[in-house]
Design an enzyme around this catalytic site. Structure first.
Site, mmCIF file in Angstrom:
data_model
loop_
_atom_site.group_PDB
_atom_site.id
_atom_site.type_symbol
_atom_site.label_atom_id
_atom_site.label_comp_id
_atom_site.label_asym_id
_atom_site.label_seq_id
_atom_site.Cartn_x
_atom_site.Cartn_y
_atom_site.Cartn_z
ATOM 1 N N ASP A 120 -86.213 4.834 -50.404
ATOM 2 C CA ASP A 120 -84.935 5.735 -50.485
ATOM 3 C C ASP A 120 -83.908 5.133 -50.778
ATOM 4 O O ASP A 120 -82.698 4.709 -49.841
ATOM 5 C CB ASP A 120 -84.705 6.091 -48.873
ATOM 6 N N LYS A 317 -93.246 14.152 -49.598
ATOM 7 C CA LYS A 317 -92.229 13.884 -48.838
ATOM 8 C C LYS A 317 -92.576 13.763 -47.307
ATOM 9 O O LYS A 317 -93.400 14.930 -46.934
ATOM 10 C CB LYS A 317 -91.154 14.684 -49.298
ATOM 11 N N CYS A 446 -61.707 35.690 -59.012
ATOM 12 C CA CYS A 446 -61.860 35.058 -57.669
ATOM 13 C C CYS A 446 -61.303 33.452 -57.739
ATOM 14 O O CYS A 446 -62.240 32.738 -58.415
ATOM 15 C CB CYS A 446 -63.411 35.227 -57.137
#
Ligand code: 5U1
Length: 687
Positions: A120, A317, A446
């Site tokens: 990780d 995972k 927007c």
């Protein structure tokens, strides 16, 4: 007084000895001398190099202490792209992966897999030329990353010169930079003592440490590294399997995972997953799963890649981590393409290594299905660096009106209702046919969409306008300076320098970055437009296929679907985008502002003999490699599929064609060999 030769010899001895101790301490975890002795050797070398600068070589261990700060990280193109891995979470997905591998290899025998932990950390690529470390870069978008050589040089576990011999003239080593759990605890304790900000988890600490412009800071951080692959130079290695590759990397001085193994078939994969899952808490570093790779390199080549991920590997995972917390409110966020996402505002909770304050509720149907309401206690899940999500509510804890309970049901809060108007611009919110996602219909009108469209346009992987961050874009959109990305090219020094918190130097730098962005590539330009469903890979395919923007602008849905990997959905998104007059106007304005690219040579599509046809390749072809055959077929407008069905137009069979040939014969699908394939391609016969 020793002569220069003797001094040079002593310096070389010291370098070799210090690096030997570095290897023993940082790679083999077996220190060979006391720290004080090591420091003495190090200082002796430093003194010699200071006295005789000619003795200083780039692979001297003294170069690991950091150098003068950089202004920015230069971009670095990887020799071979850095891939990402597809994920599996369930055993069934792993079994399906194994099945796909066996189908692809046309075997029923159990396949050998090299298996290893999934660190990780952060993926990086290290370039060695003639054995000498010359460059290191982050993964970036896979094609190019940021060069962080001075920082990587400070990692004592990385060889500055490869050990052993027999390395190719140039080789890219791939692996992960990380911080061990214990070192992380100590690092945070130091941060606390100095009243500096603590890091949320080892991964963030590693990322923050590697991206320091001042490598002297990196030098003080306990970064570690594990090697797991190679990029450029792989073809020159005298090996046949991934397991051999990792052994070779270890012999060159790289740290590699001790927990690596070779296992057989899906059963072996799942057994390894369970074993590492049990070991996970006692491993000295964080992992978020395991990686499975077909062990034989020839088989890997045969399986090839889909888009940016290999077919021969997958990451399995671990399940996401979960925590309980309370919903303080439910807001909606407007995405770049108008998608409205309900988001739960949460009482802060620590889960999966970070403090979570918001979690996605995905869409209206999901909120309804889970019936999440303000005041509810909810289970929040977080897997790796995936956005946290609300998994479920704890029904028994729902606040009820006085005198009511779950049986005499009257909750305090009503169910969530999707707003009918966009909270940012007031435009109607609508759902497309068969769509779960509601969208603001305001487009670039927007401000939320406008801001994100401009940020996407300026992103590193798009037009790469450095210095245009979200705060600045917010400020300029709110001030009415930017209505579309095209307005960026009309900004002046006076306008920018007049903005709050904008210095003259920053204004000049931004203008220079905007000017520089005008020289781009067609693929980047198409990606920068932010068309729904058109990511980087598709933008590249479109650029390659059409060669020029005008050809793309003139293409109808049918022509668009001739592009590799463009199906009806992407074609419809493109057609909708190009069908809007104001989008075409923005494109024209960008071009007249001077945005240019070198036109790509349109793929020489030749006669599109296989337009609309699907072919399947099976067995070993006489001369063509499978990837080359695929490229030729795709260039002729065809699609190559991995399985035979009634819809298959041709099966191209080589030697030792197996079940696919049988299936073709069963279904009456025409079977041709390589010679016939080449004849069709050459003659342009209407296939
Ligand atoms: N351990 C490990 N992590 N990892 C990540 N191996 C590994 N291999 C990778 C990646 C992206 O890619 C290769 C399969 C190309």
């Amino acid at each position: 007084m020793p002569g220069l030769d003797a001094t040079a010899r002593r310096a070389a001895e010291l370098r070799a000895e210090i690096e030997r101790h570095n290897q023993a301490y940082y790679v083999l975890d077996a220190p060979t001398i006391p720290d004080a002795e090591y420091d003495k050797l190090f200082r002796e070398l430093q003194v010699l190099e200071a006295q005789y600068p000619a003795l200083l070589v780039p692979d001297s261990p003294t170069q690991r202490v950091g150098a003068a700060p950089l202004k920015a990280f230069p971009p670095r193109r990887h020799g071979v792209p850095m891939l990402s891995l597809n994920n599996a979470f369930e055993p069934a997905e792993v079994e399906a992966f194994d099945q796909r591998v066996r189908d692809g290899l046309e075997t029923i025998a159990a396949v050998d897999y090299a298996v290893e932990p999934k660190f990780d950390g952060l993926a990086i690529s290290l370039t060695y030329e003639n054995g000498l470390f010359t460059c290191g870069a982050t993964r970036g978008d896979g094609a190019s990353g940021e060069e962080v050589t001075p920082n990587l040089r400070t990692l004592r576990c990385l060889p500055l010169r490869l050990l052993g011999s027999g390395w190719p003239a140039l080789i890219e080593i791939r692996g992960e930079v990380l911080i061990f759990k214990q070192a992380f605890v100590e690092l945070n304790a130091r941060q606390r003592q100095r009243a500096d900000k603590e890091f949320a988890n080892p991964r963030n600490a590693a990322a923050g440490s590697l991206r320091q412009l001042d490598s002297r800071i990196t030098a003080g951080r306990p970064l570690a590294f594990f090697a797991y692959g190679v990029g450029a130079g792989a073809e020159a290695l005298p090996i046949k399997t991934h397991a051999e590759l990792i052994d070779l990397l270890a012999s060159w001085g790289f740290p590699v995972a001790e927990e690596r193994r070779v296992v057989q078939g899906a059963k072996g994969l799942l057994g390894y997953f369970a074993e590492i899952g049990e070991k996970r808490p006692s491993l000295p570093y964080d992992i978020d799963g395991v990686v499975y790779k077909v062990n034989k390199l020839a088989a890997q080549a045969q399986l090839g890649f889909v888009s940016r991920a290999p077919r021969f590997a997958i990451a399995h995972k671990f399940p996401a981590e979960e925590a309980l917390t309370e919903v303080l409110g439910i807001d909606v966020q407007v995405g770049r393409t108008g998608a409205i996402t309900p988001v739960a505002r949460l009482k802060p909770v620590f889960v999966g290594g970070v403090t979570v304050t918001n979690a996605t509720l995905h869409n209206e149907d999901e909120v309804r299905r889970k019936d999440v309401r303000i005041g509810d206690t909810v289970i929040v899940r977080r897997a790796g660096d995936v956005i946290p999500e609300v998994d479920a509510i704890v029904t028994e804890k729902r606040p009820m009106k006085p005198g009511k309970d779950l049986f005499d049901n009257e909750p305090v809060e009503p169910p969530f209702a999707m707003p009918t108007a966009c909270p940012e611009c007031g435009s109607a919110i609508a759902k497309g046919v068969d769509e779960a996602i509601a969208r603001c219909t305001g487009g670039l009108y927007c401000p939320a969409q406008r801001k994100q469209a401009i940020l996407h346009f300026a992103a590193r992987r798009a037009m790469d306008i450095e210095g245009l961050g979200d705060k600045l874009v917010d400020q300029m959109v709110d001030a009415g300076l930017l209505h579309s990305p095209a307005d960026l090219y009309g900004l002046t020094f006076e306008t920018l320098a007049g903005l709050a918190r904008m210095g003259e130097k920053s204004a000049q730098n931004l203008l220079a970055a905007i000017e520089k962005s005008k020289q781009t590539t067609l693929a980047r330009f198409i990606f920068a437009l932010g068309i729904r469903n058109v990511g980087e890979a598709t933008a590249r395919d479109l650029a390659r296929h059409f060669g020029q923007l005008d050809a793309l602008l003139a293409a109808d849905a049918e022509a668009l679907q001739q592009v590799a990997d463009v199906g009806p959905i992407v074609a419809a998104s493109l057609a909708a985008f190009l069908g809007e007059a104001h989008n075409r106007e923005i494109i024209a304005r960008l071009q007249s502002a001077g945005v240019v690219w070198t036109e790509e040579a349109p793929a020489d599509n030749g006669p599109q003999v296989f337009a609309g046809k699907t072919l399947v390749l099976t067995g070993t072809l006489l001369t063509l490699k499978r990837d080359d055959a695929k490229t030729l077929i795709e260039a002729a407008g065809g699609k190559v599929s991995g399985s035979v069905s009634k819809k298959t137009d041709y099966v191209v069979a080589g030697e030792e064609a197996g079940s696919k040939l049988e299936k073709a014969q069963e279904l009456g699908v025409p079977v041709i060999d390589e010679v016939e394939l080449l004849k069709l391609l050459e003659q342009g016969v209407d296939a």
